[in-house]
Motif scaffolding. Structure first.
Motif, PDB file in Angstrom:
ATOM      1  N   CYS A 144       6.513  -1.286  15.799  1.00 25.74           N
ATOM      2  CA  CYS A 144       5.210  -0.752  15.430  1.00 25.74           C
ATOM      3  C   CYS A 144       4.117  -1.528  16.157  1.00 25.74           C
ATOM      4  O   CYS A 144       4.303  -2.678  16.535  1.00 25.74           O
ATOM      5  CB  CYS A 144       4.989  -0.857  13.926  1.00 25.74           C
TER       6      CYS A 144
ATOM      7  N   ARG B 289       8.274  -5.351  10.856  1.00 25.88           N
ATOM      8  CA  ARG B 289       8.675  -4.382   9.835  1.00 25.88           C
ATOM      9  C   ARG B 289      10.059  -4.768   9.350  1.00 25.88           C
ATOM     10  O   ARG B 289      10.886  -5.222  10.115  1.00 25.88           O
ATOM     11  CB  ARG B 289       8.743  -2.971  10.425  1.00 25.88           C
TER      12      ARG B 289
ATOM     13  N   GLU C 257       5.946   2.608  -1.093  1.00 35.63           N
ATOM     14  CA  GLU C 257       6.955   3.640  -1.266  1.00 35.63           C
ATOM     15  C   GLU C 257       7.658   3.501  -2.610  1.00 35.63           C
ATOM     16  O   GLU C 257       7.917   4.487  -3.296  1.00 35.63           O
ATOM     17  CB  GLU C 257       7.977   3.568  -0.126  1.00 35.63           C
TER      18      GLU C 257
ATOM     19  N   TRP D 285       0.848   2.375  14.398  1.00 36.55           N
ATOM     20  CA  TRP D 285       1.719   3.463  14.833  1.00 36.55           C
ATOM     21  C   TRP D 285       3.075   2.887  15.201  1.00 36.55           C
ATOM     22  O   TRP D 285       3.191   1.749  15.633  1.00 36.55           O
ATOM     23  CB  TRP D 285       1.117   4.264  15.980  1.00 36.55           C
ATOM     24  N   CYS D 286       4.102   3.679  14.945  1.00 32.97           N
ATOM     25  CA  CYS D 286       5.479   3.227  15.158  1.00 32.97           C
ATOM     26  C   CYS D 286       6.222   4.212  16.049  1.00 32.97           C
ATOM     27  O   CYS D 286       6.277   5.401  15.750  1.00 32.97           O
ATOM     28  CB  CYS D 286       6.207   3.103  13.826  1.00 32.97           C
TER      29      CYS D 286
ATOM     30  N   ARG E   8       1.227   5.682  11.313  1.00 31.62           N
ATOM     31  CA  ARG E   8       1.698   5.471   9.949  1.00 31.62           C
ATOM     32  C   ARG E   8       0.556   5.301   8.959  1.00 31.62           C
ATOM     33  O   ARG E   8       0.686   5.617   7.792  1.00 31.62           O
ATOM     34  CB  ARG E   8       2.585   4.231   9.886  1.00 31.62           C
TER      35      ARG E   8
ATOM     36  N   LYS F 278      -2.232   5.802   4.235  1.00 35.06           N
ATOM     37  CA  LYS F 278      -2.187   7.082   4.944  1.00 35.06           C
ATOM     38  C   LYS F 278      -3.497   7.812   4.687  1.00 35.06           C
ATOM     39  O   LYS F 278      -3.648   8.487   3.681  1.00 35.06           O
ATOM     40  CB  LYS F 278      -0.990   7.893   4.480  1.00 35.06           C
TER      41      LYS F 278
ATOM     42  N   GLU G 126       8.962  -0.054   1.596  1.00 38.13           N
ATOM     43  CA  GLU G 126       7.651  -0.684   1.461  1.00 38.13           C
ATOM     44  C   GLU G 126       7.239  -0.679  -0.005  1.00 38.13           C
ATOM     45  O   GLU G 126       7.636   0.208  -0.766  1.00 38.13           O
ATOM     46  CB  GLU G 126       6.609   0.100   2.268  1.00 38.13           C
TER      47      GLU G 126
END
Length: 127
Positions: A68, A12, A20, A61-62, A101, A50, A17
């Motif tokens: 992550c 990551r 985003e 998952w983080c 996530r 999502k 991102e």
């Protein structure tokens, strides 16, 4: 604690991102280990969204912004999720659903995105 070589962490970066920035509920991650072989190979690029998930889905998952894990959901029970890498002999410790996530929606194999990157760099160098 699970040995680090049995966990498929994803790389990551500390920038927004693409999803985003565009206002889309997606993000991109690189597979960093072989715990999901044969489904995912190291350096495969995973696009996740999502979405709702269930047993059998691959989720990311983080536990921190920089750590992550991408593994398959093997069990969902009373407020926790159990995941496991396909190549791992044992499941991961239970996690909270809030750590998830997203769900992997497609994978870009490493040989595809690396080839495209190298081709683009070579073309840029020629120009």
């Amino acid at each position: 604690m699970v040995a680090s070589d049995s966990i498929s962490s994803v790389v990551r970066y500390n920038y927004p991102e693409p999803g985003e920035v565009l206002g889309l509920p997606v993000f991109i991650a690189l597979v960093a280990s072989g715990s999901m072989i044969p489904a995912l190979q190291p350096l495969d690029m995973v696009v996740a969204a999502k979405e709702d998930y269930g047993v059998g889905d691959i989720v990311i998952w983080c536990s921190t912004p920089m750590y992550c894990v991408i593994h398959r959901v093997v069990e969902i029970r009373s407020g926790v999720i159990i995941t496991r890498g396909d190549a791992n002999p044992a499941p991961d410790p239970p996690i909270s659903p809030g750590l998830v996530r997203g769900v992997a929606i497609f994978v870009i194999p490493r040989f595809v995105w690396i080839t495209l990157l190298i081709s683009s760099l070579a073309l840029y160098a020629v120009l």
